[in-house]
Motif scaffolding. Sequence first.
Motif, mmCIF file in Angstrom:
data_model
loop_
_atom_site.group_PDB
_atom_site.id
_atom_site.type_symbol
_atom_site.label_atom_id
_atom_site.label_comp_id
_atom_site.label_asym_id
_atom_site.label_seq_id
_atom_site.Cartn_x
_atom_site.Cartn_y
_atom_site.Cartn_z
ATOM 1 N N GLU A 126 0.876 -1.171 -0.091
ATOM 2 C CA GLU A 126 0.064 -0.070 0.055
ATOM 3 C C GLU A 126 0.729 1.245 0.138
ATOM 4 O OE1 GLU A 126 -3.727 -1.889 2.768
ATOM 5 O OE2 GLU A 126 -2.012 -0.563 3.638
ATOM 6 N N CYS A 127 0.588 1.945 -0.882
ATOM 7 C CA CYS A 127 1.485 3.549 -0.884
ATOM 8 C C CYS A 127 2.897 3.227 -0.762
ATOM 9 C CB CYS A 127 0.479 4.265 0.138
ATOM 10 S SG CYS A 127 0.655 5.956 -0.076
ATOM 11 N N GLY A 128 3.297 3.738 0.456
ATOM 12 C CA GLY A 128 4.596 3.573 0.367
ATOM 13 C C GLY A 128 5.325 2.367 0.217
ATOM 14 N N GLY A 129 4.411 1.354 0.737
ATOM 15 C CA GLY A 129 5.098 -0.009 0.300
ATOM 16 C C GLY A 129 4.870 -0.535 -1.317
ATOM 17 N N MET A 130 4.010 0.177 -1.999
ATOM 18 C CA MET A 130 3.918 0.094 -3.467
ATOM 19 C C MET A 130 5.057 0.785 -3.939
ATOM 20 S SD MET A 130 1.311 1.813 -5.965
ATOM 21 C CE MET A 130 1.780 3.292 -5.777
ATOM 22 N N LYS A 139 1.822 17.014 -5.862
ATOM 23 C CA LYS A 139 0.829 17.194 -5.936
ATOM 24 C C LYS A 139 -0.081 16.234 -5.220
ATOM 25 C CE LYS A 139 -3.269 17.693 -9.219
ATOM 26 N NZ LYS A 139 -3.577 17.938 -10.505
ATOM 27 N N LEU A 140 -1.266 16.737 -4.356
ATOM 28 C CA LEU A 140 -1.870 15.910 -3.358
ATOM 29 C C LEU A 140 -2.980 15.194 -3.930
ATOM 30 C CD1 LEU A 140 -2.867 14.919 -0.520
ATOM 31 C CD2 LEU A 140 -3.932 17.086 -0.368
ATOM 32 N N SER A 141 -3.085 13.940 -3.783
ATOM 33 C CA SER A 141 -4.323 13.012 -4.193
ATOM 34 C C SER A 141 -4.968 12.527 -2.860
ATOM 35 C CB SER A 141 -3.629 11.928 -4.931
ATOM 36 O OG SER A 141 -3.426 12.237 -6.254
ATOM 37 N N LEU A 142 -6.119 12.653 -2.561
ATOM 38 C CA LEU A 142 -6.586 12.463 -1.195
ATOM 39 C C LEU A 142 -8.205 12.218 -1.405
ATOM 40 C CD1 LEU A 142 -6.577 12.895 1.786
ATOM 41 C CD2 LEU A 142 -7.502 15.113 1.364
ATOM 42 N N GLY A 143 -8.540 11.186 -0.704
ATOM 43 C CA GLY A 143 -10.077 10.600 -0.707
ATOM 44 C C GLY A 143 -10.280 9.387 -0.555
ATOM 45 N N TYR A 144 -11.337 9.164 0.144
ATOM 46 C CA TYR A 144 -11.870 7.672 0.011
ATOM 47 C C TYR A 144 -11.871 6.845 -1.274
ATOM 48 C CZ TYR A 144 -13.540 8.694 4.887
ATOM 49 O OH TYR A 144 -13.476 9.062 6.328
ATOM 50 N N ARG A 145 -11.745 5.774 -1.152
ATOM 51 C CA ARG A 145 -11.721 4.875 -2.375
ATOM 52 C C ARG A 145 -12.571 3.620 -2.176
ATOM 53 N NH1 ARG A 145 -10.586 9.030 -3.903
ATOM 54 N NH2 ARG A 145 -8.795 9.892 -4.905
ATOM 55 N N LYS A 146 -13.383 3.271 -2.862
ATOM 56 C CA LYS A 146 -14.194 1.741 -2.784
ATOM 57 C C LYS A 146 -13.438 1.090 -3.852
ATOM 58 C CE LYS A 146 -18.453 0.950 -4.267
ATOM 59 N NZ LYS A 146 -19.864 1.199 -4.608
ATOM 60 N N VAL A 147 -13.030 -0.001 -3.557
ATOM 61 C CA VAL A 147 -12.390 -1.185 -4.526
ATOM 62 C C VAL A 147 -13.443 -2.078 -4.687
ATOM 63 C CG1 VAL A 147 -10.365 -2.783 -4.862
ATOM 64 C CG2 VAL A 147 -10.029 -0.521 -3.624
ATOM 65 N N GLY A 163 -11.210 2.098 1.476
ATOM 66 C CA GLY A 163 -9.978 2.361 1.702
ATOM 67 C C GLY A 163 -9.565 3.795 1.624
ATOM 68 N N HIS A 164 -8.548 4.269 1.909
ATOM 69 C CA HIS A 164 -8.298 5.800 1.676
ATOM 70 C C HIS A 164 -6.855 6.102 1.052
ATOM 71 C CE1 HIS A 164 -7.367 9.958 3.543
ATOM 72 N NE2 HIS A 164 -8.502 10.090 3.101
ATOM 73 N N GLU A 165 -7.003 7.122 0.180
ATOM 74 C CA GLU A 165 -5.750 7.500 -0.621
ATOM 75 C C GLU A 165 -5.170 8.816 -0.013
ATOM 76 O OE1 GLU A 165 -4.516 7.816 -5.458
ATOM 77 O OE2 GLU A 165 -6.435 7.229 -4.726
ATOM 78 N N PHE A 166 -3.825 8.993 0.260
ATOM 79 C CA PHE A 166 -3.486 10.037 0.703
ATOM 80 C C PHE A 166 -1.935 10.222 0.335
ATOM 81 C CE2 PHE A 166 -1.182 12.960 3.360
ATOM 82 C CZ PHE A 166 -1.957 14.176 3.479
ATOM 83 N N HIS A 167 -1.595 10.882 -0.852
ATOM 84 C CA HIS A 167 -0.043 10.844 -1.267
ATOM 85 C C HIS A 167 0.241 12.154 -2.061
ATOM 86 C CE1 HIS A 167 -0.976 9.411 -5.434
ATOM 87 N NE2 HIS A 167 -2.108 9.017 -4.884
ATOM 88 N N TYR A 168 1.525 12.493 -2.118
ATOM 89 C CA TYR A 168 2.010 13.615 -2.894
ATOM 90 C C TYR A 168 2.828 13.208 -4.198
ATOM 91 C CZ TYR A 168 0.734 16.993 0.832
ATOM 92 O OH TYR A 168 -0.137 17.502 1.506
ATOM 93 N N SER A 169 3.358 11.774 -4.067
ATOM 94 C CA SER A 169 4.153 11.345 -5.295
ATOM 95 C C SER A 169 3.161 11.087 -6.404
ATOM 96 C CB SER A 169 4.880 10.160 -4.866
ATOM 97 O OG SER A 169 3.731 9.159 -4.361
ATOM 98 N N VAL A 193 -12.616 6.280 -10.256
ATOM 99 C CA VAL A 193 -11.372 7.321 -10.436
ATOM 100 C C VAL A 193 -10.189 6.438 -11.162
ATOM 101 C CG1 VAL A 193 -11.903 8.443 -8.289
ATOM 102 C CG2 VAL A 193 -10.566 6.498 -8.119
ATOM 103 N N THR A 194 -9.097 7.066 -11.164
ATOM 104 C CA THR A 194 -7.911 6.646 -11.959
ATOM 105 C C THR A 194 -7.093 5.940 -11.160
ATOM 106 O OG1 THR A 194 -6.829 8.865 -11.637
ATOM 107 C CG2 THR A 194 -8.055 8.518 -13.677
ATOM 108 N N SER A 195 -7.170 6.025 -9.755
ATOM 109 C CA SER A 195 -6.486 5.063 -8.952
ATOM 110 C C SER A 195 -6.451 3.642 -9.458
ATOM 111 C CB SER A 195 -6.882 5.031 -7.497
ATOM 112 O OG SER A 195 -6.928 6.451 -7.102
#
Length: 431
Positions: A321-325, A356-364, A373-379, A401-403
């Motif tokens: 997840e996120c940093g792990g990815m 650039k901030l990407s932020l928000g709840y996500r339904k997979v 889940g939740h997405e929060f990252h600048y990378s 969404v594009t995630s």
Amino acid sequence: MSKAFLIAAPWSNSGKTTLTLGMSRWYSNQGNIVQTFKCGPDYIDTIHHSTAARRPAVNLDTVMMSEEHVKTVFERYSTSADISIIEGVMGLFDGAVKDQGSSAAIAKLLDIPVILVVNASAMAYTIAPILHGLKTFDPEVKIAGVIFNFVKTESHYAFLKEACDTVGVQSLGYIPPNEEIAIPSRHLGLHIDDTFENSIEKAASHIATHISLPTLLECTKVIPKIDKEAPAIITSKKKYKIAIAKDEAFTFTYLENLKWLEAIGELVYFSPIHDQELPEADMIYLAGGYPELYLEALSNNVLMKGRLKAAADHGTKILAECGGMMYLGNTIIDEEGKEYDMVGIFPFSTSMQNKKLSLGYRKVVYNELEIWGHEFHYSKMLNDDNIPVVGQVFSAREKEVTSKIYQHKNVYASYIHLYWAALEEAVDLCI
């Protein structure tokens, strides 16, 4: 009996976190068992909470979790504590869609009184209509009292107290500004050192000097105290071995996710920074964190990178997840443009440049399973166009969404921090 209350604010940057940390430490210093909770998906504040209260903090979220699950989790942890403090998120009624997932939603669901903290540094009697609106907007949300933050003088406080008297809300006092109790930035705040500890102790002392914390407890909800924990959400006949990355770079986990994994397997922890051997495991979990702060150390640990690449090629289940990815990609590029080699399971790179901030709840939605889940990252992601992806991802407003969720053999990786603790059927996702 146990006491419980929720700390909320009319808007962000009012001092909720500092107040929560200071109160938690003060009550703990008096010999109380203090349980802290965080409204919403934040996994950084819970690290701070756990330090202040000397007990692991827990998330409560009515977007990622069912209402029944929220109630169960709250009961599981609060009934064995003397005092339970829930820190709200953003403004009192701010949610993903209207008030969905808001502090107010949690307060209503659990029937917990709200203690408001108001940044009143540039406000006087005008706070009266604001308090009136917060008090009457939803009568099921019970505002038990208000604390005024960043107020320098007794004369300033007099206007604020008159506003409370007009509206019929109890004023619990005011807290003057104090630079010594400021919480460090999101990055620096993760380093729980003597400086951070001193800040929490100073916050506890400063708050208790100006607010009667024993009196505040009279505004709280009394709940039965039970010495044993509620039964686990999931039980499993089969036990797995699950290896979890945990060190300075990988820290963002939900406590209930770990408890859920404990119910289906034996947990072993390893450090991608410091360890050279990867534990034998049926599943490897690489949670988020701040790998961008430890790029050289992660890149230089060639043996660990090789072990993870071999595990992936062998078909071991890996969830990142996120940093792990980011760590599982080819490279991570820092803010200055320097590139560091990573594990190389995926051919993409991630960059910290032009953040650039990407932020928000996500339904997979994946194989008929819906998981939030939740997405929060600048990378940002580079060179990922030809990588296999699975599932669909939607926002809290049900817009796709594009995630992406990337797949390589049995490796699944995305920017999304998933919350699977409420889903027994998520065993198929994790193992």
